[in-house]
Design a protein around this motif. Structure first.
Motif, PDB file in Angstrom:
ATOM      1  N   ILE A  88     -48.717 -38.526 -16.860  1.00 50.69           N
ATOM      2  CA  ILE A  88     -47.384 -38.025 -17.186  1.00 50.69           C
ATOM      3  C   ILE A  88     -46.654 -37.582 -15.917  1.00 50.69           C
ATOM      4  CG2 ILE A  88     -46.122 -36.159 -18.335  1.00 50.69           C
ATOM      5  CD1 ILE A  88     -48.184 -36.292 -20.571  1.00 50.69           C
ATOM      6  N   ILE A  89     -47.358 -36.864 -15.049  1.00 50.10           N
ATOM      7  CA  ILE A  89     -46.752 -36.417 -13.788  1.00 50.10           C
ATOM      8  C   ILE A  89     -46.337 -37.612 -12.940  1.00 50.10           C
ATOM      9  CG2 ILE A  89     -47.191 -35.234 -11.608  1.00 50.10           C
ATOM     10  CD1 ILE A  89     -46.743 -33.335 -13.915  1.00 50.10           C
ATOM     11  N   ALA A  90     -47.204 -38.617 -12.852  1.00 51.96           N
ATOM     12  CA  ALA A  90     -46.903 -39.789 -12.028  1.00 51.96           C
ATOM     13  C   ALA A  90     -45.686 -40.541 -12.557  1.00 51.96           C
ATOM     14  CB  ALA A  90     -48.119 -40.716 -11.977  1.00 51.96           C
ATOM     15  N   ILE A  91     -45.631 -40.759 -13.867  1.00 52.72           N
ATOM     16  CA  ILE A  91     -44.500 -41.482 -14.455  1.00 52.72           C
ATOM     17  C   ILE A  91     -43.207 -40.686 -14.290  1.00 52.72           C
ATOM     18  CG2 ILE A  91     -43.536 -42.324 -16.634  1.00 52.72           C
ATOM     19  CD1 ILE A  91     -46.384 -43.034 -17.467  1.00 52.72           C
ATOM     20  N   THR A  92     -43.287 -39.370 -14.451  1.00 53.66           N
ATOM     21  CA  THR A  92     -42.101 -38.534 -14.283  1.00 53.66           C
ATOM     22  C   THR A  92     -41.590 -38.578 -12.848  1.00 53.66           C
ATOM     23  OG1 THR A  92     -42.896 -37.041 -16.022  1.00 53.66           O
ATOM     24  CG2 THR A  92     -41.176 -36.212 -14.560  1.00 53.66           C
ATOM     25  N   LEU A  94     -22.503 -40.761 -18.648  1.00 47.65           N
ATOM     26  CA  LEU A  94     -23.657 -40.234 -19.382  1.00 47.65           C
ATOM     27  C   LEU A  94     -24.974 -40.475 -18.652  1.00 47.65           C
ATOM     28  CD1 LEU A  94     -22.920 -41.244 -23.092  1.00 47.65           C
ATOM     29  CD2 LEU A  94     -22.766 -38.963 -22.093  1.00 47.65           C
ATOM     30  N   ARG A  95     -24.928 -40.922 -17.407  1.00 45.35           N
ATOM     31  CA  ARG A  95     -26.164 -41.332 -16.755  1.00 45.35           C
ATOM     32  C   ARG A  95     -27.155 -40.179 -16.612  1.00 45.35           C
ATOM     33  NH1 ARG A  95     -22.290 -41.094 -12.717  1.00 45.35           N
ATOM     34  NH2 ARG A  95     -22.817 -39.888 -10.843  1.00 45.35           N
ATOM     35  N   PHE A  96     -26.669 -38.959 -16.383  1.00 41.12           N
ATOM     36  CA  PHE A  96     -27.596 -37.831 -16.251  1.00 41.12           C
ATOM     37  C   PHE A  96     -28.169 -37.432 -17.613  1.00 41.12           C
ATOM     38  CE2 PHE A  96     -24.903 -37.225 -12.429  1.00 41.12           C
ATOM     39  CZ  PHE A  96     -25.900 -37.358 -11.484  1.00 41.12           C
ATOM     40  N   ALA A  97     -27.348 -37.509 -18.655  1.00 46.73           N
ATOM     41  CA  ALA A  97     -27.846 -37.235 -20.006  1.00 46.73           C
ATOM     42  C   ALA A  97     -28.867 -38.288 -20.418  1.00 46.73           C
ATOM     43  CB  ALA A  97     -26.697 -37.185 -21.001  1.00 46.73           C
ATOM     44  N   ILE A  98     -28.582 -39.551 -20.113  1.00 41.61           N
ATOM     45  CA  ILE A  98     -29.523 -40.628 -20.425  1.00 41.61           C
ATOM     46  C   ILE A  98     -30.821 -40.435 -19.645  1.00 41.61           C
ATOM     47  CG2 ILE A  98     -29.931 -43.115 -20.239  1.00 41.61           C
ATOM     48  CD1 ILE A  98     -26.922 -43.514 -20.694  1.00 41.61           C
ATOM     49  N   PHE A  99     -30.712 -40.025 -18.386  1.00 45.11           N
ATOM     50  CA  PHE A  99     -31.901 -39.775 -17.570  1.00 45.11           C
ATOM     51  C   PHE A  99     -32.736 -38.639 -18.160  1.00 45.11           C
ATOM     52  CE2 PHE A  99     -33.664 -37.241 -13.983  1.00 45.11           C
ATOM     53  CZ  PHE A  99     -34.689 -38.109 -13.638  1.00 45.11           C
ATOM     54  N   PHE A 100     -32.071 -37.550 -18.567  1.00 45.59           N
ATOM     55  CA  PHE A 100     -32.789 -36.413 -19.155  1.00 45.59           C
ATOM     56  C   PHE A 100     -33.484 -36.818 -20.453  1.00 45.59           C
ATOM     57  CE2 PHE A 100     -32.721 -32.924 -22.265  1.00 45.59           C
ATOM     58  CZ  PHE A 100     -33.550 -32.021 -21.620  1.00 45.59           C
ATOM     59  N   VAL A 101     -32.769 -37.520 -21.314  1.00 45.19           N
ATOM     60  CA  VAL A 101     -33.347 -37.947 -22.593  1.00 45.19           C
ATOM     61  C   VAL A 101     -34.497 -38.922 -22.361  1.00 45.19           C
ATOM     62  CG1 VAL A 101     -32.887 -39.253 -24.705  1.00 45.19           C
ATOM     63  CG2 VAL A 101     -31.276 -37.509 -23.939  1.00 45.19           C
ATOM     64  N   SER A 102     -34.342 -39.816 -21.394  1.00 40.69           N
ATOM     65  CA  SER A 102     -35.406 -40.789 -21.138  1.00 40.69           C
ATOM     66  C   SER A 102     -36.682 -40.108 -20.667  1.00 40.69           C
ATOM     67  CB  SER A 102     -34.943 -41.818 -20.107  1.00 40.69           C
ATOM     68  OG  SER A 102     -34.697 -41.210 -18.860  1.00 40.69           O
ATOM     69  N   ILE A 103     -36.558 -39.083 -19.813  1.00 42.56           N
ATOM     70  CA  ILE A 103     -37.747 -38.374 -19.322  1.00 42.56           C
ATOM     71  C   ILE A 103     -38.413 -37.597 -20.452  1.00 42.56           C
ATOM     72  CG2 ILE A 103     -38.483 -36.392 -17.946  1.00 42.56           C
ATOM     73  CD1 ILE A 103     -37.017 -37.395 -15.641  1.00 42.56           C
ATOM     74  N   THR A 104     -37.628 -36.803 -21.190  1.00 43.32           N
ATOM     75  CA  THR A 104     -38.210 -35.996 -22.264  1.00 43.32           C
ATOM     76  C   THR A 104     -38.796 -36.879 -23.368  1.00 43.32           C
ATOM     77  OG1 THR A 104     -36.002 -35.792 -23.278  1.00 43.32           O
ATOM     78  CG2 THR A 104     -36.734 -34.017 -21.812  1.00 43.32           C
ATOM     79  N   ARG A 154     -37.692 -40.434  -8.829  1.00 43.41           N
ATOM     80  CA  ARG A 154     -37.419 -41.185  -7.605  1.00 43.41           C
ATOM     81  C   ARG A 154     -36.378 -42.271  -7.851  1.00 43.41           C
ATOM     82  NH1 ARG A 154     -37.629 -40.385  -2.210  1.00 43.41           N
ATOM     83  NH2 ARG A 154     -37.811 -42.378  -1.112  1.00 43.41           N
ATOM     84  N   VAL A 155     -36.538 -42.986  -8.965  1.00 42.87           N
ATOM     85  CA  VAL A 155     -35.576 -44.043  -9.302  1.00 42.87           C
ATOM     86  C   VAL A 155     -34.186 -43.462  -9.509  1.00 42.87           C
ATOM     87  CG1 VAL A 155     -34.940 -45.749 -11.042  1.00 42.87           C
ATOM     88  CG2 VAL A 155     -37.316 -45.578 -10.268  1.00 42.87           C
ATOM     89  N   GLN A 156     -34.114 -42.320 -10.223  1.00 45.85           N
ATOM     90  CA  GLN A 156     -32.823 -41.681 -10.462  1.00 45.85           C
ATOM     91  C   GLN A 156     -32.200 -41.206  -9.162  1.00 45.85           C
ATOM     92  OE1 GLN A 156     -30.920 -41.491 -12.986  1.00 45.85           O
ATOM     93  NE2 GLN A 156     -29.411 -40.017 -12.229  1.00 45.85           N
ATOM     94  N   LYS A 157     -33.016 -40.679  -8.246  1.00 47.35           N
ATOM     95  CA  LYS A 157     -32.502 -40.214  -6.961  1.00 47.35           C
ATOM     96  C   LYS A 157     -31.943 -41.377  -6.142  1.00 47.35           C
ATOM     97  CE  LYS A 157     -33.769 -37.496  -2.886  1.00 47.35           C
ATOM     98  NZ  LYS A 157     -33.241 -38.451  -1.916  1.00 47.35           N
ATOM     99  N   ASN A 158     -32.648 -42.513  -6.166  1.00 48.11           N
ATOM    100  CA  ASN A 158     -32.164 -43.681  -5.421  1.00 48.11           C
ATOM    101  C   ASN A 158     -30.845 -44.187  -6.001  1.00 48.11           C
ATOM    102  OD1 ASN A 158     -34.380 -43.605  -3.738  1.00 48.11           O
ATOM    103  ND2 ASN A 158     -35.577 -45.058  -4.962  1.00 48.11           N
ATOM    104  N   GLU A 159     -30.725 -44.183  -7.341  1.00 45.01           N
ATOM    105  CA  GLU A 159     -29.485 -44.626  -7.966  1.00 45.01           C
ATOM    106  C   GLU A 159     -28.333 -43.675  -7.637  1.00 45.01           C
ATOM    107  OE1 GLU A 159     -30.221 -45.013 -12.090  1.00 45.01           O
ATOM    108  OE2 GLU A 159     -31.415 -46.854 -11.905  1.00 45.01           O
TER     109      GLU A 159
END
Length: 296
Positions: free
Chosen positions: A278-282, A213-223, A287-292
């Protein structure tokens, strides 16, 4: 000719969407950026000759504004507490509903999703009665077990937590649906293999479900993060930023300066400060998701 038409066909299909995006998103952003460098107010809105270019003065003032600083602190408070709670509760409920085999769990989907589609004004009226210091249900329940009243909306910190509770109740449903959809996309063969190896339910959840679920968690966390950075409806309807600006969010600060104080240039500058944040945090999250992803 036929090859040319085939190449142009995709653009024909996306043209209406691009047109709407340009008219209702890009153009307003550009207009707001221009306004942020002016002293436009209500008089200037009626007569553009009264609008003057003042450069970065609005940005300098909004960055020094103590009320804006308080709004930033309140917004970060909402984000730090609200975002993890939304993800935790929506994911937990999705897991429980997905693991359930009884038909009643299908009804639970509707029960948890309903708050997401209810009107915020109607919800605010109901929750105002719940939070009422003299007649509210919450204080009545506290008194029934011997606990004192709580100043739900009249003490700054407690008022922020009260708004987070309301927003949490309203936000769980949509994210729950996203997680359920992601859960149903996990192949059942993984769980069957784990069961053959003797894995219990907890091990299946932690070693199979959560990683898948890591991609779903990533999507939900961003939105969810973006939504809480733009936190507006709950403080606007319930507290109007009070008490003592204790629940004032950045979005509400922008609204008050633009539509209540008619200081459109100042409000536009504040909106672009929020936009950049918002842009900076996103970008940091991406970047963190890409590194993981690269590490896995």
């Amino acid at each position: 000719m036929k090859g040319f038409l085939n190449r142009q066909a995709p653009y024909v299909f996306i043209a209406p969407t691009l047109l709407l995006l340009t008219l209702f998103s890009i153009v307003p952003i550009v207009v707001a950026l221009v306004i942020s460098f002016t002293d436009m107010d209500l008089g200037g809105l009626a007569n553009l000759d009264r609008v003057g270019f003042i450069g970065f003065d609005n940005y300098a003032e909004v960055i020094k504004d103590p009320v804006f600083h308080k709004a930033i602190f309140n917004t970060l408070f909402y984000v730090v507490i609200g975002v993890p709670l939304v993800i935790l509760f929506s994911l937990s409920i999705a897991l429980l509903i997905n693991l359930g085999t009884s038909r009643i769990f299908k009804a639970f989907r509707v029960v948890y999703y309903l708050p997401s589609v209810t009107n915020i004004v109607a919800v605010a009226v109901v929750w105002s009665y719940l939070y009422n210091p003299a007649l509210g249900l919450f204080n009545y329940l506290l008194n029934s077990v011997g606990l004192p009243d709580v100043a739900w909306l009249t003490e700054p910190t407690i008022a922020k937590l009260s708004l987070i509770l309301l927003a949490l109740w309203k936000a769980i449903g949509l994210n729950m649906i996203i997680f359920i959809a992601a859960l149903q996309g996990i192949p059942k063969s993984y769980y069957e293999a784990a069961q053959l190896d003797g894995a219990n339910t907890w091990q299946q959840v932690t070693l199979i479900t959560i990683p898948m679920l890591r991609f779903a968690i990533f999507f939900v966390s961003i939105t969810t993060m973006i939504g809480w950075l733009q936190f507006f409806e709950e403080p606007f309807v319930m507290t109007e930023g009070g008490p003592l600006d204790g629940t004032l969010s950045v979005a509400l600060f922008i609204y008050q300066n633009g539509f209540q104080f008619s200081n459109f240039g100042y409000a536009a500058a504040g909106s672009f400060v929020l936009f950049v944040c918002i842009i900076a945090i996103t970008l940091v999250q991406l970047r963190v998701q890409k590194n993981e992803s690269d590490m896995t």
